[in-house]
Design a protein around this motif. Structure first.
Motif, PDB file in Angstrom:
ATOM      1  N   ASN A  43      47.334  32.555  37.019  1.00 24.04           N
ATOM      2  CA  ASN A  43      46.925  33.178  35.762  1.00 24.04           C
ATOM      3  C   ASN A  43      45.554  33.830  35.942  1.00 24.04           C
ATOM      4  OD1 ASN A  43      46.860  33.912  33.096  1.00 24.04           O
ATOM      5  ND2 ASN A  43      46.092  31.936  32.396  1.00 24.04           N
ATOM      6  N   ILE A  44      45.576  35.076  36.369  1.00 25.54           N
ATOM      7  CA  ILE A  44      44.334  35.828  36.602  1.00 25.54           C
ATOM      8  C   ILE A  44      44.480  37.183  35.912  1.00 25.54           C
ATOM      9  CG2 ILE A  44      45.220  36.439  38.884  1.00 25.54           C
ATOM     10  CD1 ILE A  44      42.384  36.879  39.838  1.00 25.54           C
ATOM     11  N   ASN A  45      43.436  37.586  35.191  1.00 25.10           N
ATOM     12  CA  ASN A  45      43.571  38.832  34.436  1.00 25.10           C
ATOM     13  C   ASN A  45      43.419  40.059  35.339  1.00 25.10           C
ATOM     14  OD1 ASN A  45      40.829  39.964  34.380  1.00 25.10           O
ATOM     15  ND2 ASN A  45      40.302  38.214  33.111  1.00 25.10           N
ATOM     16  N   GLN A  57      33.248  42.496  42.576  1.00 26.49           N
ATOM     17  CA  GLN A  57      32.835  41.098  42.472  1.00 26.49           C
ATOM     18  C   GLN A  57      34.072  40.220  42.420  1.00 26.49           C
ATOM     19  OE1 GLN A  57      30.783  40.378  38.801  1.00 26.49           O
ATOM     20  NE2 GLN A  57      32.493  41.013  37.532  1.00 26.49           N
ATOM     21  N   VAL A  58      33.848  38.926  42.594  1.00 30.22           N
ATOM     22  CA  VAL A  58      34.928  37.961  42.455  1.00 30.22           C
ATOM     23  C   VAL A  58      34.421  36.828  41.560  1.00 30.22           C
ATOM     24  CG1 VAL A  58      34.364  36.867  44.660  1.00 30.22           C
ATOM     25  CG2 VAL A  58      36.589  36.490  43.671  1.00 30.22           C
ATOM     26  N   ALA A  59      35.174  36.569  40.494  1.00 35.21           N
ATOM     27  CA  ALA A  59      34.780  35.544  39.535  1.00 35.21           C
ATOM     28  C   ALA A  59      34.858  34.156  40.165  1.00 35.21           C
ATOM     29  CB  ALA A  59      35.690  35.606  38.311  1.00 35.21           C
ATOM     30  N   GLN A  60      33.925  33.286  39.800  1.00 35.49           N
ATOM     31  CA  GLN A  60      33.922  31.918  40.318  1.00 35.49           C
ATOM     32  C   GLN A  60      34.743  31.047  39.374  1.00 35.49           C
ATOM     33  OE1 GLN A  60      30.103  30.327  41.284  1.00 35.49           O
ATOM     34  NE2 GLN A  60      30.960  28.494  42.174  1.00 35.49           N
ATOM     35  N   ASP A  61      36.039  31.078  39.585  1.00 32.58           N
ATOM     36  CA  ASP A  61      37.001  30.407  38.731  1.00 32.58           C
ATOM     37  C   ASP A  61      38.073  29.830  39.651  1.00 32.58           C
ATOM     38  OD1 ASP A  61      39.891  31.140  37.409  1.00 32.58           O
ATOM     39  OD2 ASP A  61      38.507  30.355  35.899  1.00 32.58           O
ATOM     40  N   GLU A  62      38.543  28.615  39.373  1.00 29.45           N
ATOM     41  CA  GLU A  62      39.517  27.956  40.261  1.00 29.45           C
ATOM     42  C   GLU A  62      40.806  28.758  40.390  1.00 29.45           C
ATOM     43  OE1 GLU A  62      40.031  25.418  43.202  1.00 29.45           O
ATOM     44  OE2 GLU A  62      38.234  25.471  41.963  1.00 29.45           O
ATOM     45  N   GLU A  63      41.280  29.342  39.303  1.00 33.57           N
ATOM     46  CA  GLU A  63      42.518  30.126  39.361  1.00 33.57           C
ATOM     47  C   GLU A  63      42.320  31.376  40.225  1.00 33.57           C
ATOM     48  OE1 GLU A  63      46.488  30.037  38.673  1.00 33.57           O
ATOM     49  OE2 GLU A  63      45.078  28.560  37.903  1.00 33.57           O
ATOM     50  N   VAL A  64      41.158  32.008  40.119  1.00 33.75           N
ATOM     51  CA  VAL A  64      40.841  33.177  40.956  1.00 33.75           C
ATOM     52  C   VAL A  64      40.772  32.753  42.422  1.00 33.75           C
ATOM     53  CG1 VAL A  64      39.066  34.893  41.498  1.00 33.75           C
ATOM     54  CG2 VAL A  64      39.670  34.437  39.116  1.00 33.75           C
ATOM     55  N   LYS A  65      40.139  31.621  42.688  1.00 32.84           N
ATOM     56  CA  LYS A  65      40.043  31.117  44.067  1.00 32.84           C
ATOM     57  C   LYS A  65      41.433  30.917  44.664  1.00 32.84           C
ATOM     58  CE  LYS A  65      35.599  28.791  43.505  1.00 32.84           C
ATOM     59  NZ  LYS A  65      34.878  27.501  43.576  1.00 32.84           N
ATOM     60  N   CYS A  66      42.335  30.322  43.896  1.00 32.33           N
ATOM     61  CA  CYS A  66      43.683  30.079  44.415  1.00 32.33           C
ATOM     62  C   CYS A  66      44.491  31.370  44.516  1.00 32.33           C
ATOM     63  CB  CYS A  66      44.385  29.015  43.584  1.00 32.33           C
ATOM     64  SG  CYS A  66      43.637  27.376  43.839  1.00 32.33           S
ATOM     65  N   TRP A  67      44.206  32.338  43.646  1.00 33.42           N
ATOM     66  CA  TRP A  67      44.834  33.655  43.767  1.00 33.42           C
ATOM     67  C   TRP A  67      44.404  34.315  45.078  1.00 33.42           C
ATOM     68  CZ3 TRP A  67      42.982  38.660  44.167  1.00 33.42           C
ATOM     69  CH2 TRP A  67      43.903  39.685  43.958  1.00 33.42           C
TER      70      TRP A  67
END
Length: 148
Positions: A43-45, A57-67
């Motif tokens: 679930n990443i926008n 940039q890359v957001a520091q969010d667990e879902e983004v990390k796993c994406w």
């Protein structure tokens, strides 16, 4: 004889340019498939995806990390927390249309020395790699992406 040599050289250079264009098209297709697949799984926008793919940039969010982990695995860059640096360099060269090989090589070497592959969290390893890539991509003046 000189004319024949010139014609052969032209044929090879055109063939080489066509091969390079075909490889770039293949990479673009593979990248699109990886992004679509991983976007369904995580679930990443769309804005966060565009920021990553356009080297912003890359957001520091667990879902983004796993994406990012999913994409890196799908592209064959990451396998069990181990980064395939040669594969990364090939992909980055393809993304920059092989026009910036020196800068891409430097980026890969800088990230190789910065990214901790000993981290037990695969998502964190992928995230660290993407953060490093974006940082040095921009510092080295490589072209912004055009992901729409």
């Amino acid at each position: 004889m000189k004319c024949l040599v010139l014609m052969v050289a032209i044929v090879f250079s055109v063939g080489s340019a066509e091969d390079q264009a075909h490889q770039e098209d293949d990479f673009a297709s593979i990248r699109k498939e990886a992004v679509a697949k991983c976007s369904k799984e995580h679930n990443i926008n769309e804005g966060a995806i565009k920021d990553i793919l356009n080297h912003i940039q890359v957001a520091q969010d667990e879902e983004v990390k796993c994406w990012t982990n999913c994409v890196m695995k799908s592209l064959g860059i990451l396998k069990e927390r181990t980064i395939d640096w040669a594969r990364l360099e090939d992909i980055l060269n393809s993304a920059s249309k092989n026009e910036n090989k020196t800068q891409v090589h430097l980026l890969v070497e800088m990230c190789r020395s910065k990214v901790d592959q000993a981290d037990k969290n695969e998502c964190q390893v992928a995230y660290s790699l993407v953060v490093c890539k974006i940082k040095y991509w921009n510092q080295l003046g490589l072209p912004k992406g055009n992901w729409e």
